[in-house]
Design a protein around this motif. Structure first.
Motif, PDB file in Angstrom:
ATOM      1  N   THR A  57     -67.158 -28.220-113.489  1.00 24.30           N
ATOM      2  CA  THR A  57     -66.610 -27.285-114.465  1.00 24.30           C
ATOM      3  C   THR A  57     -67.585 -27.102-115.613  1.00 24.30           C
ATOM      4  O   THR A  57     -68.166 -28.077-116.098  1.00 24.30           O
ATOM      5  CB  THR A  57     -65.267 -27.804-115.017  1.00 24.30           C
ATOM      6  N   ARG A 229     -59.420 -19.477-117.577  1.00 26.73           N
ATOM      7  CA  ARG A 229     -59.990 -20.266-116.490  1.00 26.73           C
ATOM      8  C   ARG A 229     -60.470 -19.317-115.397  1.00 26.73           C
ATOM      9  O   ARG A 229     -59.688 -18.540-114.836  1.00 26.73           O
ATOM     10  CB  ARG A 229     -58.956 -21.243-115.915  1.00 26.73           C
ATOM     11  N   VAL A 252     -65.732 -23.954-111.669  1.00 27.40           N
ATOM     12  CA  VAL A 252     -64.788 -23.478-112.689  1.00 27.40           C
ATOM     13  C   VAL A 252     -65.538 -23.223-113.989  1.00 27.40           C
ATOM     14  O   VAL A 252     -66.435 -23.997-114.360  1.00 27.40           O
ATOM     15  CB  VAL A 252     -63.665 -24.523-112.940  1.00 27.40           C
TER      16      VAL A 252
END
Length: 604
Positions: A57, A229, A252
């Motif tokens: 992420t 997101r 992500v």
């Protein structure tokens, strides 16, 4: 028999024409038809790592929230990084001044006389719902943006006469004239929208519904105004194309929003997000000191920026009566003491901006060249005399804060303009005080403006600093409800159609255009059109410099300052390719090191 023969000949002619068109189609476009850096069989850009690991992420920070997921209209405050969900017809190389390589369009054909551009769509291209991207989607996108989108699009694409769908995967843009060499390239930058998805939705309204796209990421979570997101699309149709190799490595991308840059910086040092692009010289000099920086967990770097930096300046709205007189604008400009500001507030880290095309060969320097004079002479009666006789120079102080000579010069100019001092206030012939409001949305700008405000007050001029929230600021800028503000006009190595949106009279009354100054001047219009229609790089530079001179001598802004690098800070679990692109810091080429935990992981 004659009919059959005629039809056979027509078919043969069509096949020959099609074959010629096919042969003329290229994998890339350049502005003046010079060879692109990368050949048709290239595998990846030099500034990417095709072996970069995928996963993890990337946590980023946004400022001041968002209230819209539609970035194409002049309403609302659009979400950060929303372009990640869309694909464009072409992909802009970050290590060339202006070259476009095929993305949605696997091949591009430009007419030899620049009268049209044709895009051949990749048959593999798909939206995230599995439906193919077609030529009809391209036509729908263009027409929707021009008819219902931000006013910028109408100026940007003003020279397009028609969009023709030739078949399911082939679309042609015909031009009103063949002088606009940039037009084929900027059409390639269209973010293509799905016609079928928008058929039941109102494009003119803001919305927080996740839009449908065809890009490398999709929006999977939206907390209105607070966080976003994005998740990487595993089966993204373009993941194996040369223009995509080594890009979009994070599974992500998560964005948290902060109301204040100071709060965001503290959150970064505490490990709440991974990467920060710093704009404040003060924070860069002192704000990052922390245990994480001292033990090497936070990395600070300055990355060279080879782009023109354009103009950042305090902007006069010349629609206001008190700013119509150039002598008033020049007088007020004299009272901004850059040298003191740079020394006391910015740790000497900035350079004064002297051009609307600063940090490039497009910037005007010295007196006009012979080539510039050919352009400027026909405009002599309608542009400032100083354009021809003087080198534009900004006043320089010793940094002590004492600017007595400049104050006297400002007073002289104001007297010429009909002003006088009455009861310690600067008033005009009608006794009206010279007062104005400076609107801002960033709290950290106020400390820069306060010394300027004091210098103005010493000459009887009252400047009120008005801080607004972001939505109010945006609305006031769009409706031109301001006296003065801080503005930025970014520039590229190949300026073109966007200049209409900046300076041209056609944009002066369009809410949402970047003609904040209120320019409506036939001489400036002529220079803008000449720049857009420049037949080669040499002419482009000449027109840019001529336009630069006229804008500078108009004293429409108080030029601020710039730095020719990006100031970036990031946590050690992020990795960068060995080669950085010339014209970007390349965040989408980065990846997460699999063997180093992020602060978030360590906390858990």
């Amino acid at each position: 028999m004659l009919t059959v023969l005629r039809n056979s000949c027509l078919s043969l002619a069509f096949l020959i024409c099609s074959a010629n068109a096919w042969a003329a189609a290229q994998h890339a476009m350049t502005l003046y038809d010079e060879a692109p850096k990368y050949p048709s069989n290239f595998t990846h850009f030099d500034y990417t790592n095709p072996q970069a690991p995928k996963g993890g992420t990337l946590r980023l920070a946004g400022l001041n929230g968002f209230d819209s997921l539609n970035p194409f209209i002049p309403k609302g405050n659009a979400a950060d990084r929303i372009a990640l969900i869309y694909d464009t017809l072409t992909y802009h190389s970050a290590d060339e001044p202006f070259t476009e390589y095929g993305l949605l369009a696997e091949r591009i054909e430009k007419a030899d006389d620049n009268s049209f551009v044709r895009f051949y769509l990749n048959p593999k291209a798909r939206f995230h719902d599995g439906k193919p991207v077609t030529a009809e989607d391209v036509r729908f996108t263009f027409n929707t943006l021009v008819e219902k989108g931000h006013p910028l699009y109408r100026h940007y694409y003003a020279d397009v006469a028609e969009v023709v769908v030739e078949n399911h995967l082939q679309v042609r843009f015909d031009f009103k004239h063949n002088n606009n060499r940039e037009l084929p390239l900027i059409l390639g930058q269209l973010q293509i929208l799905p016609k079928h998805w928008w058929a039941k939705r109102d494009f003119t309204k803001t919305s927080l519904e996740a839009p449908l796209g065809s890009g490398p990421y999709r929006l999977t979570r939206i907390d209105a105004g607070r966080s976003l997101r994005y998740e990487r699309v595993d089966d993204w149709w373009a993941k194996d194309l040369p223009v995509s190799k080594g890009l979009y490595n994070f599974d992500v991308i998560h964005i948290d929003y902060y109301r204040d840059m100071a709060v965001a910086l503290e959150a970064f040092k505490a490990g709440q997000f991974d990467f920060n692009l710093e704009y404040s010289a003060k924070d860069w000099a002192t704000g990052y000191d922390s245990p994480a920086l001292r033990n090497g967990k936070i990395i600070k770097k300055s990355v060279k920026n080879h782009n023109p930096v354009g103009m950042q300046g305090y902007t006069f709205n010349i629609r206001r009566p008190m700013f119509k007189d150039v002598r008033v604008r020049k007088a007020i400009s004299l009272l901004f003491d850059f040298e003191w500001t740079n020394k006391q507030l910015f740790y000497g880290s900035y350079t004064r901006t002297h051009s609307f095309f600063e940090n490039s060969d497009l910037a005007a320097r010295g007196l006009p060249s012979a080539a510039e004079l050919e352009i400027l002479e026909p405009l002599r009666d309608s542009i400032p005399d100083e354009v021809f006789t003087q080198t534009f120079k900004l006043p320089v102080s010793d940094g002590s804060g004492i600017i007595r000579e400049r104050r006297l010069e400002a007073w002289r100019l104001l007297k010429e303009a009909g002003y006088r001092i009455e009861n310690d206030r600067m008033v005009n012939a009608q006794g009206e005080p010279l007062t104005f409001e400076f609107i801002i949305a960033q709290a950290n700008l106020e400390r820069v403006l306060l010394p300027f405000k004091r210098n103005l007050a010493e000459l009887g001029i009252e400047m009120t600093i008005r801080r607004t929230d972001v939505s109010q600021y945006i609305n006031r800028m769009r409706s031109r409800d301001f006296d003065m503000t801080s503005s930025i006009w970014p520039q590229s190595n190949s300026p073109g159609n966007e200049q209409r949106d900046f300076w041209h009279s056609s944009s002066v009354d369009n809410p949402g255009s970047r003609n904040f100054i209120g320019l409506s001047d036939p001489a400036i219009d002529s220079l803008v059109e000449g720049l857009i229609n420049a037949p080669n790089r040499e002419h482009l530079i000449t027109y840019a410099r001529a336009l630069d001179r006229v804008l500078l001598w108009g004293h429409y802004v108080i030029p601020n300052y710039f730095i020719d690098s990006w100031r970036i800070a990031y946590w050690e679990h992020l990795a960068r390719p060995a080669v950085a692109p010339l014209y970007d810091y390349g965040l989408m080429t980065w990846w997460r090191k699999p063997n180093i935990a992020s602060p978030e992981t360590e906390a858990k």
